[in-house]
Motif scaffolding. Structure first.
Motif, PDB file in Angstrom:
ATOM      1  N   MET A 145       0.840  -1.194   0.000  1.00  0.00           N
ATOM      2  CA  MET A 145       0.000   0.000   0.000  1.00  0.00           C
ATOM      3  C   MET A 145       0.877   1.247   0.000  1.00  0.00           C
ATOM      4  O   MET A 145       1.922   1.283   0.656  1.00  0.00           O
ATOM      5  N   GLY A 146       0.430   2.253  -0.727  1.00  0.00           N
ATOM      6  CA  GLY A 146       1.153   3.506  -0.837  1.00  0.00           C
ATOM      7  C   GLY A 146       2.036   3.519  -2.071  1.00  0.00           C
ATOM      8  O   GLY A 146       2.550   2.478  -2.498  1.00  0.00           O
ATOM      9  N   ALA A 147       2.223   4.709  -2.640  1.00  0.00           N
ATOM     10  CA  ALA A 147       3.088   4.834  -3.807  1.00  0.00           C
ATOM     11  C   ALA A 147       4.508   4.392  -3.500  1.00  0.00           C
ATOM     12  O   ALA A 147       5.229   3.904  -4.382  1.00  0.00           O
ATOM     13  N   ASP A 148       4.906   4.532  -2.237  1.00  0.00           N
ATOM     14  CA  ASP A 148       6.250   4.119  -1.816  1.00  0.00           C
ATOM     15  C   ASP A 148       6.313   2.665  -1.363  1.00  0.00           C
ATOM     16  O   ASP A 148       7.362   2.182  -0.948  1.00  0.00           O
ATOM     17  N   ARG A 149       5.183   1.965  -1.416  1.00  0.00           N
ATOM     18  CA  ARG A 149       5.094   0.564  -0.993  1.00  0.00           C
ATOM     19  C   ARG A 149       5.592   0.373   0.440  1.00  0.00           C
ATOM     20  O   ARG A 149       6.156  -0.664   0.786  1.00  0.00           O
ATOM     21  N   SER A 150       5.349   1.353   1.292  1.00  0.00           N
ATOM     22  CA  SER A 150       5.850   1.292   2.665  1.00  0.00           C
ATOM     23  C   SER A 150       4.905   0.582   3.617  1.00  0.00           C
ATOM     24  O   SER A 150       5.268   0.304   4.763  1.00  0.00           O
ATOM     25  N   MET A 151       3.685   0.283   3.171  1.00  0.00           N
ATOM     26  CA  MET A 151       2.672  -0.302   4.037  1.00  0.00           C
ATOM     27  C   MET A 151       2.077  -1.558   3.405  1.00  0.00           C
ATOM     28  O   MET A 151       2.289  -1.835   2.220  1.00  0.00           O
ATOM     29  N   ILE A 152       1.348  -2.306   4.211  1.00  0.00           N
ATOM     30  CA  ILE A 152       0.636  -3.493   3.738  1.00  0.00           C
ATOM     31  C   ILE A 152      -0.830  -3.354   4.125  1.00  0.00           C
ATOM     32  O   ILE A 152      -1.156  -3.042   5.272  1.00  0.00           O
ATOM     33  N   LEU A 153      -1.708  -3.572   3.153  1.00  0.00           N
ATOM     34  CA  LEU A 153      -3.142  -3.578   3.380  1.00  0.00           C
ATOM     35  C   LEU A 153      -3.620  -5.012   3.284  1.00  0.00           C
ATOM     36  O   LEU A 153      -3.363  -5.693   2.275  1.00  0.00           O
ATOM     37  N   GLY A 154      -4.290  -5.501   4.318  1.00  0.00           N
ATOM     38  CA  GLY A 154      -4.734  -6.886   4.285  1.00  0.00           C
ATOM     39  C   GLY A 154      -5.720  -7.183   5.390  1.00  0.00           C
ATOM     40  O   GLY A 154      -5.869  -6.418   6.344  1.00  0.00           O
ATOM     41  N   TYR A 155      -6.395  -8.315   5.256  1.00  0.00           N
ATOM     42  CA  TYR A 155      -7.348  -8.774   6.268  1.00  0.00           C
ATOM     43  C   TYR A 155      -6.627  -9.508   7.397  1.00  0.00           C
ATOM     44  O   TYR A 155      -5.642 -10.222   7.181  1.00  0.00           O
ATOM     45  N   GLY A 156      -7.137  -9.353   8.620  1.00  0.00           N
ATOM     46  CA  GLY A 156      -6.708 -10.185   9.746  1.00  0.00           C
ATOM     47  C   GLY A 156      -5.346  -9.849  10.305  1.00  0.00           C
ATOM     48  O   GLY A 156      -4.727 -10.688  10.967  1.00  0.00           O
ATOM     49  N   GLN A 157      -4.861  -8.643  10.091  1.00  0.00           N
ATOM     50  CA  GLN A 157      -3.534  -8.304  10.614  1.00  0.00           C
ATOM     51  C   GLN A 157      -3.554  -8.198  12.139  1.00  0.00           C
ATOM     52  O   GLN A 157      -2.509  -8.343  12.775  1.00  0.00           O
ATOM     53  N   ASP A 158      -4.697  -7.960  12.721  1.00  0.00           N
ATOM     54  CA  ASP A 158      -4.918  -8.142  14.151  1.00  0.00           C
ATOM     55  C   ASP A 158      -5.427  -9.571  14.341  1.00  0.00           C
ATOM     56  O   ASP A 158      -6.576  -9.854  14.052  1.00  0.00           O
ATOM     57  N   ASP A 159      -4.585 -10.528  14.721  1.00  0.00           N
ATOM     58  CA  ASP A 159      -3.275 -10.307  15.259  1.00  0.00           C
ATOM     59  C   ASP A 159      -2.247 -11.162  14.531  1.00  0.00           C
ATOM     60  O   ASP A 159      -1.234 -11.540  15.070  1.00  0.00           O
ATOM     61  N   ARG A 160      -2.513 -11.453  13.263  1.00  0.00           N
ATOM     62  CA  ARG A 160      -1.585 -12.337  12.554  1.00  0.00           C
ATOM     63  C   ARG A 160      -0.268 -11.661  12.245  1.00  0.00           C
ATOM     64  O   ARG A 160       0.722 -12.336  11.981  1.00  0.00           O
ATOM     65  N   VAL A 161      -0.240 -10.328  12.299  1.00  0.00           N
ATOM     66  CA  VAL A 161       1.039  -9.650  12.111  1.00  0.00           C
ATOM     67  C   VAL A 161       1.985  -9.965  13.264  1.00  0.00           C
ATOM     68  O   VAL A 161       3.188 -10.156  13.058  1.00  0.00           O
ATOM     69  N   CYS A 162       1.461 -10.038  14.481  1.00  0.00           N
ATOM     70  CA  CYS A 162       2.294 -10.403  15.631  1.00  0.00           C
ATOM     71  C   CYS A 162       2.512 -11.910  15.691  1.00  0.00           C
ATOM     72  O   CYS A 162       3.584 -12.371  16.105  1.00  0.00           O
ATOM     73  N   ALA A 163       1.503 -12.676  15.290  1.00  0.00           N
ATOM     74  CA  ALA A 163       1.646 -14.132  15.288  1.00  0.00           C
ATOM     75  C   ALA A 163       2.740 -14.561  14.318  1.00  0.00           C
ATOM     76  O   ALA A 163       3.581 -15.409  14.649  1.00  0.00           O
ATOM     77  N   TYR A 164       2.754 -13.997  13.122  1.00  0.00           N
ATOM     78  CA  TYR A 164       3.738 -14.397  12.122  1.00  0.00           C
ATOM     79  C   TYR A 164       5.151 -13.986  12.534  1.00  0.00           C
ATOM     80  O   TYR A 164       6.092 -14.780  12.426  1.00  0.00           O
ATOM     81  N   THR A 165       5.309 -12.763  13.014  1.00  0.00           N
ATOM     82  CA  THR A 165       6.639 -12.311  13.409  1.00  0.00           C
ATOM     83  C   THR A 165       7.125 -13.064  14.644  1.00  0.00           C
ATOM     84  O   THR A 165       8.324 -13.357  14.768  1.00  0.00           O
ATOM     85  N   SER A 166       6.227 -13.418  15.544  1.00  0.00           N
ATOM     86  CA  SER A 166       6.605 -14.252  16.691  1.00  0.00           C
ATOM     87  C   SER A 166       7.045 -15.632  16.228  1.00  0.00           C
ATOM     88  O   SER A 166       8.049 -16.185  16.709  1.00  0.00           O
ATOM     89  N   LEU A 167       6.295 -16.208  15.289  1.00  0.00           N
ATOM     90  CA  LEU A 167       6.639 -17.523  14.744  1.00  0.00           C
ATOM     91  C   LEU A 167       8.015 -17.493  14.087  1.00  0.00           C
ATOM     92  O   LEU A 167       8.851 -18.377  14.318  1.00  0.00           O
ATOM     93  N   LEU A 168       8.270 -16.465  13.270  1.00  0.00           N
ATOM     94  CA  LEU A 168       9.574 -16.354  12.617  1.00  0.00           C
ATOM     95  C   LEU A 168      10.697 -16.249  13.640  1.00  0.00           C
ATOM     96  O   LEU A 168      11.749 -16.864  13.490  1.00  0.00           O
ATOM     97  N   ALA A 169      10.485 -15.431  14.671  1.00  0.00           N
ATOM     98  CA  ALA A 169      11.508 -15.271  15.707  1.00  0.00           C
ATOM     99  C   ALA A 169      11.767 -16.588  16.422  1.00  0.00           C
ATOM    100  O   ALA A 169      12.912 -16.939  16.728  1.00  0.00           O
ATOM    101  N   GLN A 170      10.707 -17.343  16.696  1.00  0.00           N
ATOM    102  CA  GLN A 170      10.846 -18.640  17.352  1.00  0.00           C
ATOM    103  C   GLN A 170      11.644 -19.600  16.480  1.00  0.00           C
ATOM    104  O   GLN A 170      12.558 -20.282  16.951  1.00  0.00           O
TER     105      GLN A 170
END
Length: 464
Positions: free
Chosen positions: A250-275
């Motif tokens: 999202m954005g002309a600079d592609r700095s953002m992401i627009l999507g469904y369910g980012q609450d709370d899969r954004v934290c779930a995915y980054t936690s999973l990757l860190a694990q």
């Protein structure tokens, strides 16, 4: 006291890593829109990273040693992953906890209805939504149908470009004067969230049972042909209605992401990757991905169930640490990041934020010392010593972070799973990614914040 924008700190290598991680994240949330899908995909990633099923270890009485990796699944909707550390388990573990359910519409058990030549599925909304946001959107159906013979049929319709999509209709503005005079919460009644699934009638002879519901009967024929299910099978189905389509830059600079369910899969995915990136830690590293947070963390797959406690007891037993007292010591000595999103400051709605204590998009991982509502009701309030400790861990890990509250004091509030884990006596603080349009069908996050969440969670597991 202002925190710097994270984008200003990156060199070419960090930007490349950021784009790789956020690109994978964008694809993950596009492919996994339900808690079942997230859990199944997370298990595949864990297995590829060398994690073994804890149930197999228990059956085989296989001892656990430092460096061993295990996972446990709870009814296909929640998951615990652990890598055993060098330090004894009674000294505590480091925990990342996120939820993998999101606001949506659930198909009712007796859902099929035909009205004036149109076939509908009745729904019941799940979690906190603005009902008017769900009308006139292309919608998809994800879930399972469990049959009496014990088989389970996976359902996913509306995501492939060749698939049909579904919709909830709204009245045209020309005839919507009465609707426009209502409060926003009353624009669309909960019982009006009916999913339009068909309009073509089945051609039958007079007197045929299908003559009373020809459009519904045509729909049921498709269900029987594609899924091998009949109308009675809806009684034991879990079908979730979610926005159709993939997450996008999202954005002309592609700095953002627009999507469904980012609450709370954004934290779930980054936690999973860190694990999964955590190898041979000093303290045992644990990641919890749980269900039902959006409706109070209740039920057998929510955080208030005994799944976490029972699984930790199994891990301690296989690691040679026996007894209830040892488990209690382990839990009380543990540290946790309750990985859940926070509200990003929105310049379009400044009146509900106190800006210097609001999370800003692009300023990194957001820490909430407390959540709750008004007088901190329903909150875990982290102690000052733990906040100071976390600050040190983040700084030593070169993580961009910020502190925030969820809006002005009397503007509302929210909660996470933090208070549930805090009941064991462990140290817990909320932290996560700031989100614009939280709980809307399409939510927005900054790629920089996603990346810093991954870095922060990795630093916590490795250093805390």
């Amino acid at each position: 006291m202002e925190r710097p924008n994270a984008w200003k700190t990156y060199d070419a290598d960090r930007l490349a890593e950021l784009e790789r991680i956020t690109g994978d994240y964008r694809e993950f949330i596009s492919d996994n829109k339900t808690e079942r899908e997230v859990c199944a995909s997370a298990v595949k990633l864990a297995q590829a990273a060398g994690y073994a099923d804890l149930a197999d270890c228990v059956r085989g009485e296989r001892p656990l040693h430092p460096g061993d990796k295990v996972y446990a699944v709870n009814r296909g909707k929640s998951l615990l992953l652990a890598v055993i550390g060098r330090e004894g388990l009674e000294a505590g573990v480091n925990i990342l906890g996120a939820h993998i359910d999101s606001p949506r519409l659930d198909v009712k058990q007796n859902p099929l209805d035909e009205k004036d030549g149109l076939a509908y599925l009745d729904t019941h909304y799940y979690g906190g939504i603005k009902k008017y946001q769900w009308v006139t959107l292309p919608l998809a159906i994800h879930g399972v149908v469990a049959k009496k013979d014990g088989s389970v049929v996976d359902v996913r319709v509306g995501e492939d470009p060749a698939d049909p999509v579904f919709v909830i209709t709204d009245i045209l503005p020309h005839l919507g004067r009465e609707q426009a005079e209502k409060k926003a919460g009353d624009f669309i009644d909960g019982e009006m969230l009916d999913l339009l699934v068909g309009s073509r009638p089945l051609v039958v002879e007079e007197g045929d049972d299908a003559a009373d519901r020809p459009v519904a009967s045509y729909f049921l024929n498709i269900v029987a042909d594609k899924l091998g299910c009949d109308e009675e099978d809806f009684l034991s189905a879990e079908l979730e209605i979610v926005p159709a389509g993939r997450a996008r830059d999202m954005g002309a600079d592609r700095s953002m992401i627009l999507g469904y369910g980012q609450d709370d899969r954004v934290c779930a995915y980054t936690s999973l990757l860190a694990q999964l990136a955590c190898e041979a830690p000093e303290r045992t590293a644990v990641t919890l991905l749980v269900d039902k947070e959006e409706i109070g963390s209740v039920g057998a797959t929510g955080m208030t169930s005994r799944f976490f406690e029972n699984t930790m007891a199994e891990i301690l037993e296989l690691a040679g640490v026996e007894g209830n007292l040892a488990l209690r010591r382990c839990l009380a000595n543990s540290r946790m990041l309750s990985s859940d999103v926070s509200a990003a400051f929105d310049p379009s709605f400044p009146s509900v934020f106190e800006k210097k204590n609001a999370a800003l998009l692009g300023n990194g991982l957001a820490f909430n010392k407390f959540t709750g509502a008004r007088g901190k009701s329903g909150s875990n309030d982290a102690d000052a010593e733990y906040v100071a400790y976390i600050r040190r861990v983040m700084d030593e890990g070169d993580v961009r972070f910020q502190t925030c509250e969820l809006g002005k004091v009397d503007a509302g509030g929210g909660g996470t799973i933090a208070y549930i884990l805090a009941e064991y006596g462990m140290q817990v603080i909320d932290c996560g990614v700031p989100v614009l349009s939280m709980h809307a069908p399409w939510e927005a996050v900054s790629k920089a914040d996603v990346y810093e969440a991954y870095c922060g969670y990795q630093a916590f597991l490795a250093q805390a």
